[in-house]
Design a protein around this motif. Sequence first.
Motif, PDB file in Angstrom:
ATOM      1  N   ALA A   1       0.797  -1.215   0.000  1.00  0.00           N
ATOM      2  CA  ALA A   1       0.000   0.000   0.000  1.00  0.00           C
ATOM      3  C   ALA A   1       0.828   1.262   0.000  1.00  0.00           C
ATOM      4  O   ALA A   1       0.383   2.295  -0.468  1.00  0.00           O
ATOM      5  CB  ALA A   1      -0.931   0.010   1.223  1.00  0.00           C
ATOM      6  N   LEU A   2       2.058   1.192   0.520  1.00  0.00           N
ATOM      7  CA  LEU A   2       2.851   2.397   0.689  1.00  0.00           C
ATOM      8  C   LEU A   2       3.021   3.209  -0.580  1.00  0.00           C
ATOM      9  O   LEU A   2       2.823   4.422  -0.559  1.00  0.00           O
ATOM     10  CB  LEU A   2       4.218   2.037   1.280  1.00  0.00           C
ATOM     11  CG  LEU A   2       4.217   1.806   2.800  1.00  0.00           C
ATOM     12  CD1 LEU A   2       5.596   1.369   3.249  1.00  0.00           C
ATOM     13  CD2 LEU A   2       3.791   3.055   3.540  1.00  0.00           C
ATOM     14  N   PRO A   3       3.370   2.624  -1.742  1.00  0.00           N
ATOM     15  CA  PRO A   3       3.547   3.467  -2.920  1.00  0.00           C
ATOM     16  C   PRO A   3       2.243   3.980  -3.486  1.00  0.00           C
ATOM     17  O   PRO A   3       2.234   4.861  -4.330  1.00  0.00           O
ATOM     18  CB  PRO A   3       4.238   2.525  -3.918  1.00  0.00           C
ATOM     19  CG  PRO A   3       3.860   1.163  -3.482  1.00  0.00           C
ATOM     20  CD  PRO A   3       3.747   1.234  -1.988  1.00  0.00           C
ATOM     21  N   LEU A   4       1.106   3.435  -3.008  1.00  0.00           N
ATOM     22  CA  LEU A   4      -0.171   3.822  -3.568  1.00  0.00           C
ATOM     23  C   LEU A   4      -0.873   4.866  -2.722  1.00  0.00           C
ATOM     24  O   LEU A   4      -1.590   5.715  -3.230  1.00  0.00           O
ATOM     25  CB  LEU A   4      -1.081   2.590  -3.696  1.00  0.00           C
ATOM     26  CG  LEU A   4      -0.574   1.507  -4.662  1.00  0.00           C
ATOM     27  CD1 LEU A   4      -1.435   0.250  -4.515  1.00  0.00           C
ATOM     28  CD2 LEU A   4      -0.618   2.011  -6.094  1.00  0.00           C
ATOM     29  N   LEU A   5      -0.705   4.796  -1.410  1.00  0.00           N
ATOM     30  CA  LEU A   5      -1.444   5.683  -0.529  1.00  0.00           C
ATOM     31  C   LEU A   5      -0.741   7.015  -0.380  1.00  0.00           C
ATOM     32  O   LEU A   5       0.431   7.076  -0.052  1.00  0.00           O
ATOM     33  CB  LEU A   5      -1.604   5.034   0.851  1.00  0.00           C
ATOM     34  CG  LEU A   5      -2.580   3.858   0.897  1.00  0.00           C
ATOM     35  CD1 LEU A   5      -2.475   3.166   2.231  1.00  0.00           C
ATOM     36  CD2 LEU A   5      -3.995   4.327   0.639  1.00  0.00           C
ATOM     37  N   ILE A   6      -1.481   8.093  -0.644  1.00  0.00           N
ATOM     38  CA  ILE A   6      -0.930   9.432  -0.528  1.00  0.00           C
ATOM     39  C   ILE A   6      -2.000  10.329   0.042  1.00  0.00           C
ATOM     40  O   ILE A   6      -3.179  10.011   0.011  1.00  0.00           O
ATOM     41  CB  ILE A   6      -0.477   9.978  -1.896  1.00  0.00           C
ATOM     42  CG1 ILE A   6      -1.647   9.904  -2.896  1.00  0.00           C
ATOM     43  CG2 ILE A   6       0.703   9.214  -2.432  1.00  0.00           C
ATOM     44  CD1 ILE A   6      -1.306  10.480  -4.250  1.00  0.00           C
TER      45      ILE A   6
ATOM     46  N   VAL B   1      -9.822   6.356   1.411  1.00  0.00           N
ATOM     47  CA  VAL B   1     -10.384   6.088   0.086  1.00  0.00           C
ATOM     48  C   VAL B   1      -9.295   5.548  -0.829  1.00  0.00           C
ATOM     49  O   VAL B   1      -8.225   6.145  -0.961  1.00  0.00           O
ATOM     50  CB  VAL B   1     -10.969   7.376  -0.544  1.00  0.00           C
ATOM     51  CG1 VAL B   1     -11.615   7.067  -1.891  1.00  0.00           C
ATOM     52  CG2 VAL B   1     -11.967   8.028   0.402  1.00  0.00           C
ATOM     53  N   LEU B   2      -9.555   4.439  -1.487  1.00  0.00           N
ATOM     54  CA  LEU B   2      -8.701   3.925  -2.544  1.00  0.00           C
ATOM     55  C   LEU B   2      -9.445   4.107  -3.860  1.00  0.00           C
ATOM     56  O   LEU B   2     -10.645   3.822  -3.946  1.00  0.00           O
ATOM     57  CB  LEU B   2      -8.370   2.449  -2.328  1.00  0.00           C
ATOM     58  CG  LEU B   2      -7.608   2.094  -1.052  1.00  0.00           C
ATOM     59  CD1 LEU B   2      -7.281   0.603  -1.024  1.00  0.00           C
ATOM     60  CD2 LEU B   2      -6.335   2.912  -0.930  1.00  0.00           C
ATOM     61  N   ALA B   3      -8.748   4.592  -4.882  1.00  0.00           N
ATOM     62  CA  ALA B   3      -9.408   4.897  -6.142  1.00  0.00           C
ATOM     63  C   ALA B   3      -8.516   4.549  -7.325  1.00  0.00           C
ATOM     64  O   ALA B   3      -7.279   4.590  -7.229  1.00  0.00           O
ATOM     65  CB  ALA B   3      -9.800   6.382  -6.207  1.00  0.00           C
ATOM     66  N   ALA B   4      -9.152   4.233  -8.441  1.00  0.00           N
ATOM     67  CA  ALA B   4      -8.432   3.938  -9.678  1.00  0.00           C
ATOM     68  C   ALA B   4      -7.551   5.124 -10.057  1.00  0.00           C
ATOM     69  O   ALA B   4      -7.906   6.286  -9.832  1.00  0.00           O
ATOM     70  CB  ALA B   4      -9.429   3.652 -10.796  1.00  0.00           C
TER      71      ALA B   4
ATOM     72  N   LEU C   1      -6.224   9.497   0.790  1.00  0.00           N
ATOM     73  CA  LEU C   1      -6.404   8.984  -0.562  1.00  0.00           C
ATOM     74  C   LEU C   1      -5.264   8.072  -0.983  1.00  0.00           C
ATOM     75  O   LEU C   1      -4.101   8.311  -0.655  1.00  0.00           O
ATOM     76  CB  LEU C   1      -6.488  10.150  -1.558  1.00  0.00           C
ATOM     77  CG  LEU C   1      -7.603  11.166  -1.347  1.00  0.00           C
ATOM     78  CD1 LEU C   1      -7.468  12.310  -2.347  1.00  0.00           C
ATOM     79  CD2 LEU C   1      -8.968  10.499  -1.473  1.00  0.00           C
ATOM     80  N   GLY C   2      -5.603   7.047  -1.743  1.00  0.00           N
ATOM     81  CA  GLY C   2      -4.616   6.185  -2.374  1.00  0.00           C
ATOM     82  C   GLY C   2      -5.077   5.861  -3.786  1.00  0.00           C
ATOM     83  O   GLY C   2      -6.269   5.632  -4.013  1.00  0.00           O
ATOM     84  N   PHE C   3      -4.158   5.881  -4.761  1.00  0.00           N
ATOM     85  CA  PHE C   3      -4.508   5.644  -6.157  1.00  0.00           C
ATOM     86  C   PHE C   3      -3.628   4.542  -6.734  1.00  0.00           C
ATOM     87  O   PHE C   3      -2.462   4.411  -6.354  1.00  0.00           O
ATOM     88  CB  PHE C   3      -4.344   6.922  -6.983  1.00  0.00           C
ATOM     89  CG  PHE C   3      -5.201   8.065  -6.510  1.00  0.00           C
ATOM     90  CD1 PHE C   3      -4.688   9.024  -5.654  1.00  0.00           C
ATOM     91  CD2 PHE C   3      -6.515   8.163  -6.914  1.00  0.00           C
ATOM     92  CE1 PHE C   3      -5.473  10.067  -5.204  1.00  0.00           C
ATOM     93  CE2 PHE C   3      -7.311   9.207  -6.473  1.00  0.00           C
ATOM     94  CZ  PHE C   3      -6.790  10.166  -5.605  1.00  0.00           C
ATOM     95  N   GLY C   4      -4.170   3.792  -7.665  1.00  0.00           N
ATOM     96  CA  GLY C   4      -3.405   2.737  -8.307  1.00  0.00           C
ATOM     97  C   GLY C   4      -4.293   1.882  -9.173  1.00  0.00           C
ATOM     98  O   GLY C   4      -5.422   2.257  -9.513  1.00  0.00           O
TER      99      GLY C   4
ATOM    100  N   LEU D   1     -13.903   2.327  -1.972  1.00  0.00           N
ATOM    101  CA  LEU D   1     -13.112   1.907  -3.122  1.00  0.00           C
ATOM    102  C   LEU D   1     -13.825   2.363  -4.383  1.00  0.00           C
ATOM    103  O   LEU D   1     -14.970   1.979  -4.627  1.00  0.00           O
ATOM    104  CB  LEU D   1     -12.937   0.394  -3.157  1.00  0.00           C
ATOM    105  CG  LEU D   1     -12.339  -0.182  -4.454  1.00  0.00           C
ATOM    106  CD1 LEU D   1     -10.891   0.276  -4.623  1.00  0.00           C
ATOM    107  CD2 LEU D   1     -12.431  -1.707  -4.482  1.00  0.00           C
ATOM    108  N   ALA D   2     -13.162   3.203  -5.183  1.00  0.00           N
ATOM    109  CA  ALA D   2     -13.690   3.638  -6.474  1.00  0.00           C
ATOM    110  C   ALA D   2     -12.899   2.913  -7.555  1.00  0.00           C
ATOM    111  O   ALA D   2     -11.707   3.160  -7.727  1.00  0.00           O
ATOM    112  CB  ALA D   2     -13.565   5.149  -6.631  1.00  0.00           C
ATOM    113  N   SER D   3     -13.556   2.030  -8.257  1.00  0.00           N
ATOM    114  CA  SER D   3     -12.871   1.134  -9.189  1.00  0.00           C
ATOM    115  C   SER D   3     -13.167   1.504 -10.633  1.00  0.00           C
ATOM    116  O   SER D   3     -14.260   1.973 -10.965  1.00  0.00           O
ATOM    117  CB  SER D   3     -13.328  -0.310  -8.926  1.00  0.00           C
ATOM    118  OG  SER D   3     -12.930  -1.181  -9.955  1.00  0.00           O
ATOM    119  N   ALA D   4     -12.165   1.290 -11.503  1.00  0.00           N
ATOM    120  CA  ALA D   4     -12.369   1.415 -12.946  1.00  0.00           C
ATOM    121  C   ALA D   4     -12.851   0.069 -13.459  1.00  0.00           C
ATOM    122  O   ALA D   4     -12.085  -0.883 -13.543  1.00  0.00           O
ATOM    123  CB  ALA D   4     -11.067   1.822 -13.636  1.00  0.00           C
TER     124      ALA D   4
END
Length: 281
Positions: free
Chosen positions: A31-36, A68-71, A96-99, A117-120
Amino acid sequence: MTTGPAAVRAVRAVRAVRAVRAVPAVVVLLALPLLIGCGAGSADTATRTGDATSGAGARTGVTGEVTVLAAASLTRPVRALAEAFEQANPDTTIRLGFGSSTTLAQQIAQGAEVDLLASAGTPALDQLGDVEPTSTVTIARNTLEIATPPGNPAKVAGLADLARRDVAVVLCAESVPCGRAADEVLTRAGVTAHVVSREVDVGATLAKVTLGEADAAVVYHSDVVSARGAVEGVVIPPERNTTLDYPLARFGEDAAAAAFAAFLAGPQGRAALRDAGFLAP
């Protein structure tokens, strides 16, 4: 909000993953490189979206922290919407985290606790395993487009040109939504693209074009819009194209998470997503 040194960002990232359920260490590391946080670029994006992300509609009186995790394709509008929500609700913090949607869903399945979770695309939700969303709503839709460097030096006019040996094409990885969608479109068109690399998510794929390392990439229409002139778009005909739904899954009954989910799915959220190049749900 500002982005500090790498060490500070890492600490914030760890705090964003609330591993109450004894999350395995590998999940946190993933998660570290994704969560900001709502860091660099948020204020600028919020300014550009104008009234779409401001006003009384964001005021709810809720408090607390929402993760929140999002595409990756949602980065710009969701950052702007998170900042607007925090400004209207100063006792609320949106982490927020994106990936890649697939990777984010897998992290949730492995124990990473998040609120939204907002998914593509909907297939990523199949990666949640035994984790059942409390509710799910479609907040936007998206379609694909060919991105080229400014001036389109390789003269890419359509999907057929992606098969030329003198055109270096970059796609998302086969396992992530933008990659699966691109493969679907190319197969439907009967085109075997001259692919030189496949990237972890749509942000990394688009970066290959903006950095001049590829002649073309198949990305989302919203990414071409959000690039704001850093790339040119070549439209894919509707009969060859595909459309993805963007579901927003909520986990648990937290009031602040429910309020932010409603904000994303409401009129202001839809307006910001439309301005970012997304289609109405």
